[in-house]
Scaffold this motif. Structure first.
Motif, PDB file in Angstrom:
ATOM      1  N   THR A 193       0.842  -1.205   0.000  1.00 27.94           N
ATOM      2  CA  THR A 193       0.000   0.000   0.000  1.00 27.94           C
ATOM      3  C   THR A 193       0.871   1.248   0.000  1.00 27.94           C
ATOM      4  N   THR A 207      -8.425   4.577   0.295  1.00 32.27           N
ATOM      5  CA  THR A 207      -9.185   5.627   0.967  1.00 32.27           C
ATOM      6  C   THR A 207      -8.222   6.662   1.555  1.00 32.27           C
ATOM      7  N   GLY A 267      -5.981   3.849  -5.576  1.00 36.96           N
ATOM      8  CA  GLY A 267      -7.106   2.959  -5.292  1.00 36.96           C
ATOM      9  C   GLY A 267      -7.286   2.678  -3.810  1.00 36.96           C
ATOM     10  N   CYS A 318      -4.924   9.300  -3.547  1.00 31.90           N
ATOM     11  CA  CYS A 318      -5.726   8.155  -3.095  1.00 31.90           C
ATOM     12  C   CYS A 318      -6.514   7.540  -4.248  1.00 31.90           C
ATOM     13  N   GLN A 319      -7.076   8.407  -5.063  1.00 29.77           N
ATOM     14  CA  GLN A 319      -7.849   7.919  -6.204  1.00 29.77           C
ATOM     15  C   GLN A 319      -6.948   7.127  -7.150  1.00 29.77           C
ATOM     16  N   ARG A 320      -5.758   7.647  -7.428  1.00 30.60           N
ATOM     17  CA  ARG A 320      -4.815   6.982  -8.328  1.00 30.60           C
ATOM     18  C   ARG A 320      -4.333   5.657  -7.743  1.00 30.60           C
TER      19      ARG A 320
END
Length: 198
Positions: free
Chosen positions: A14, A46, A44, A40-42
């Motif tokens: 992570t 939270t 994947g 975070c979006q890139r």
């Protein structure tokens, strides 16, 4: 692999994904324009997962060079028996390629962060794989009678890091306007003289 080991590996993956996502976004948009939400979006994940690993976006910079050790380990794998001068060049060229891949702006931010936190000596932590690899390489050269006498292995390793950090800073000051690897290659041609040729 037991539960604790699985969790540790999952955390490592992570963290690596977060660093990779931040790097990719910073290359495309500049670090200042990248938000934690974008990262975070890139990656994947939270935002809670992000803050579990990093205190802030700026905190990424403190650990942004951690992947260098993994890349160095991959580059040196299978080359343990190479002669010390060749292995040293592999270390330095891998370092240069890694730095160039980060992009001059992100490297500049990393060094600014280091200046703002002068007690952080993590880049020269003697347990880091990159530094240990260089020391091991130079120690082998010394044992084989290849290293010029009068300079300790530790001092020589430190000298290399100080010099090439200076080259990187010059590259940053020139906003990455020239390729880093050829510059280091020219310097290394001179530094090979620390090895005695038979």
């Amino acid at each position: 692999m037991d539960y604790r080991e699985r969790r540790k590996e999952q955390a490592r993956q992570t963290e690596a994904a977060i660093l990779q996502a931040a790097l990719e976004l910073a290359r495309a948009n500049s670090f200042d324009k990248v938000s934690v939400r974008d990262i975070c979006q890139r990656a994947g994940i939270t935002t809670g997962a992000f803050y579990h690993h990093f205190r802030s976006k700026e905190d990424l910079l403190s650990r942004g060079f951690a992947p260098l050790d993994r890349r160095m380990e991959e580059a040196l794998s299978g080359h343990e028996g190479d002669p010390p001068p060749e292995r040293l060049w592999r270390i330095l060229s891998t370092y240069a390629a890694f730095i160039q891949d980060q992009g001059w702006e992100l490297v500049a931010r990393y060094y600014q962060r280091r200046l703002d936190a002068p007690d952080d000596a993590s880049s020269m932590d003697p347990t880091r794989y990159t530094l240990r690899s260089m020391v091991d390489c130079l120690r082998q050269a010394e044992e084989e009678g290849l290293l010029l006498p009068g300079w300790s292995v530790e001092w020589t390793a430190d000298f290399f890091f100080r010099h090439f950090r200076g080259v990187v800073i010059d590259w940053v000051l020139h906003r990455g306007s020239y390729p880093l690897l050829p510059k280091l290659e020219q310097d290394y041609a001179l530094f090979r003289e620390i090895f005695q040729t038979r």
